[in-house]
Design a protein around this motif. Structure first.
Motif, PDB file in Angstrom:
ATOM      1  N   PHE A  93     -12.121 -14.772 -18.386  1.00 43.63           N
ATOM      2  CA  PHE A  93     -11.054 -15.088 -19.388  1.00 43.63           C
ATOM      3  C   PHE A  93     -10.720 -13.782 -20.937  1.00 43.63           C
ATOM      4  O   PHE A  93     -12.182 -14.252 -21.110  1.00 43.63           O
ATOM      5  N   SER A  94     -10.195 -12.937 -21.335  1.00 45.73           N
ATOM      6  CA  SER A  94     -10.740 -12.568 -22.292  1.00 45.73           C
ATOM      7  C   SER A  94      -9.475 -12.510 -23.531  1.00 45.73           C
ATOM      8  O   SER A  94      -8.550 -12.788 -23.289  1.00 45.73           O
ATOM      9  N   GLY A  95     -10.119 -12.175 -24.157  1.00 50.76           N
ATOM     10  CA  GLY A  95     -10.057 -12.288 -25.671  1.00 50.76           C
ATOM     11  C   GLY A  95     -10.144 -11.356 -26.754  1.00 50.76           C
ATOM     12  O   GLY A  95     -11.046 -10.953 -26.685  1.00 50.76           O
ATOM     13  N   LYS A  96      -9.056 -11.680 -27.739  1.00 47.40           N
ATOM     14  CA  LYS A  96      -9.213 -10.407 -28.681  1.00 47.40           C
ATOM     15  C   LYS A  96      -8.225 -10.964 -29.935  1.00 47.40           C
ATOM     16  O   LYS A  96      -7.481 -11.720 -30.515  1.00 47.40           O
ATOM     17  N   ALA A  97      -9.376 -10.770 -31.217  1.00 52.75           N
ATOM     18  CA  ALA A  97      -9.132 -11.163 -32.567  1.00 52.75           C
ATOM     19  C   ALA A  97      -9.328 -10.059 -33.891  1.00 52.75           C
ATOM     20  O   ALA A  97     -10.669  -9.578 -33.652  1.00 52.75           O
ATOM     21  N   GLY A  98      -8.620 -10.009 -34.650  1.00 48.39           N
ATOM     22  CA  GLY A  98      -9.285  -8.966 -35.438  1.00 48.39           C
ATOM     23  C   GLY A  98      -8.626  -8.791 -36.266  1.00 48.39           C
ATOM     24  O   GLY A  98      -7.765  -9.578 -37.117  1.00 48.39           O
ATOM     25  N   SER A  99      -9.032  -8.406 -37.371  1.00 46.38           N
ATOM     26  CA  SER A  99      -8.476  -8.672 -38.683  1.00 46.38           C
ATOM     27  C   SER A  99      -9.004  -7.227 -40.200  1.00 46.38           C
ATOM     28  O   SER A  99      -9.692  -6.570 -39.466  1.00 46.38           O
ATOM     29  N   GLY A 100      -7.817  -6.970 -41.007  1.00 46.62           N
ATOM     30  CA  GLY A 100      -8.062  -6.151 -41.049  1.00 46.62           C
ATOM     31  C   GLY A 100      -7.405  -6.063 -42.530  1.00 46.62           C
ATOM     32  O   GLY A 100      -7.124  -6.762 -43.597  1.00 46.62           O
ATOM     33  N   ILE A 101      -7.778  -4.472 -43.939  1.00 49.65           N
ATOM     34  CA  ILE A 101      -6.079  -4.083 -44.288  1.00 49.65           C
ATOM     35  C   ILE A 101      -4.759  -3.682 -44.709  1.00 49.65           C
ATOM     36  O   ILE A 101      -5.136  -2.978 -43.885  1.00 49.65           O
ATOM     37  N   VAL A 102      -4.078  -3.268 -44.815  1.00 47.40           N
ATOM     38  CA  VAL A 102      -3.279  -2.316 -45.507  1.00 47.40           C
ATOM     39  C   VAL A 102      -2.834  -1.693 -46.855  1.00 47.40           C
ATOM     40  O   VAL A 102      -2.628  -1.797 -47.229  1.00 47.40           O
ATOM     41  N   ILE A 103      -2.926  -0.883 -47.112  1.00 52.47           N
ATOM     42  CA  ILE A 103      -2.738   0.252 -48.246  1.00 52.47           C
ATOM     43  C   ILE A 103      -1.202   1.165 -48.343  1.00 52.47           C
ATOM     44  O   ILE A 103      -1.382   2.143 -47.023  1.00 52.47           O
ATOM     45  N   ALA A 104      -0.865   0.779 -49.318  1.00 52.71           N
ATOM     46  CA  ALA A 104       0.531   2.217 -49.369  1.00 52.71           C
ATOM     47  C   ALA A 104      -0.314   3.331 -50.168  1.00 52.71           C
ATOM     48  O   ALA A 104      -0.664   2.920 -51.629  1.00 52.71           O
ATOM     49  N   SER A 112      -2.398   1.628 -53.081  1.00 52.49           N
ATOM     50  CA  SER A 112      -1.841  -0.137 -54.023  1.00 52.49           C
ATOM     51  C   SER A 112      -2.684  -0.535 -53.257  1.00 52.49           C
ATOM     52  O   SER A 112      -3.760  -0.607 -53.053  1.00 52.49           O
ATOM     53  N   ALA A 113      -3.344  -2.641 -54.398  1.00 54.38           N
ATOM     54  CA  ALA A 113      -4.229  -2.817 -54.052  1.00 54.38           C
ATOM     55  C   ALA A 113      -3.794  -3.425 -52.014  1.00 54.38           C
ATOM     56  O   ALA A 113      -2.787  -2.899 -51.354  1.00 54.38           O
ATOM     57  N   PRO A 114      -4.771  -3.774 -51.568  1.00 53.47           N
ATOM     58  CA  PRO A 114      -4.821  -4.087 -50.217  1.00 53.47           C
ATOM     59  C   PRO A 114      -3.867  -5.587 -50.142  1.00 53.47           C
ATOM     60  O   PRO A 114      -4.484  -6.314 -50.756  1.00 53.47           O
ATOM     61  N   SER A 115      -3.306  -5.286 -48.406  1.00 57.78           N
ATOM     62  CA  SER A 115      -2.689  -6.822 -47.740  1.00 57.78           C
ATOM     63  C   SER A 115      -3.453  -7.494 -47.231  1.00 57.78           C
ATOM     64  O   SER A 115      -4.200  -5.888 -46.016  1.00 57.78           O
TER      65      SER A 115
END
Length: 274
Positions: A93-104, A112-115
């Motif tokens: 079985f394989s799993g993926k997990a990710g996190s980060g930010i978006v700016i404009a 902008s500030a990050p979301s």
């Protein structure tokens, strides 16, 4: 030695190898998981994003590095950036997990500030170990920024389409951005450009993380719309962008890689398979 004995010996050896693989994988996953846990807050995400983006952009101290980086003009014309890291691990079985930010990009040219954003998924495949891939998505238009501002999920190829972005310098890059896709995607695995397609990937706004940092349930549209002051914890990220946008490309040769639509379709997909 009889055939049965050979089979038993082979099975025993395979079992030892599989155990070693799983132990090594578990250690790598545990180490990666600790890194994810440490960077899961907004300050941690901003620091991680600065490091990731810096690895994709030219080093102002070594202008020749622009030949193998996200083009300066692509960054200058960007209306937004989504920067995140995905950990993929599993055994069968394989799993993926990710996190980060978006700016404009704001009307005055500042950022902008990050979301905070996240992604994840579960798949099936004969794979052992763990792999970390860094992603930078360049948002080329207001529609792409708006997709991240709506407070829901953004599905790459669904809500908004993406194409593999150009790399390098010169006239070919200029031509490729004359009519760009709504988003350019870039990926790196083990420090090398990986050409991983994001088609079908879902990016989710992490409302709880934003609320924890900003002190109230501030919607993504307010964060990306400039109604929240850029926090000091993201200053390194802004400095990386400013330095790359001011890179002196004088004297650099034309050297670019511009993926065609066909090439983009044939690169590895989000699950690392053809």
């Amino acid at each position: 030695m009889s055939m049965l004995d050979k089979f038993r010996k082979g099975a025993q050896k395979a079992g030892v190898q599989a155990t070693a693989f799983m132990q090594a994988s578990s250690m790598k996953v545990a180490s990666s998981s600790r890194e994810f846990a440490q960077s899961f807050s907004l300050p941690g995400e901003a620091e991680k994003a600065a490091k990731i983006l810096e690895s994709f952009l030219a080093d102002p101290g070594h202008p020749e590095s622009a030949l193998n980086s996200i083009p300066k003009i692509v960054l200058q014309r960007a209306r937004g950036l989504a920067i995140f890291q995905v950990l993929k691990a599993g055994f069968v079985f394989s799993g993926k997990a990710g996190s980060g930010i978006v700016i404009a990009r704001l009307p005055d040219g500042s950022w902008s500030a990050p979301s905070c954003i996240a992604t994840g998924g579960l798949g099936w495949g004969l794979q052992i170990g763990a792999d970390i891939t860094d992603f930078v998505i360049v948002l080329n238009g207001e529609d792409a920024v708006r997709a991240f501002s709506m407070g829901g999920n953004v599905t790459i190829g669904g809500n908004v389409s993406a194409a593999a972005g150009p790399i390098g310098t010169g006239g070919s890059v200029q031509a490729s951005i004359a009519h760009p896709a709504p988003m350019f995607s870039y990926s790196k695995s083990k420090g090398l450009f990986a050409g991983v397609s994001l088609e079908g990937t879902v990016l989710i706004e992490r409302k709880d993380t934003n609320r924890e940092f900003y002190g109230s349930a501030v919607p993504a549209r307010d964060i990306l719309g400039g109604r929240v002051p850029p926090p000091e914890v993201a200053s390194k990220l802004y400095e990386v962008i400013e330095a790359a946008e001011g890179l002196d490309e004088t004297g650099l040769p034309d050297s670019s890689y511009v993926p065609s639509q066909q090439q983009h379709q044939m690169v590895f997909d989000a699950d690392g398979q053809h």
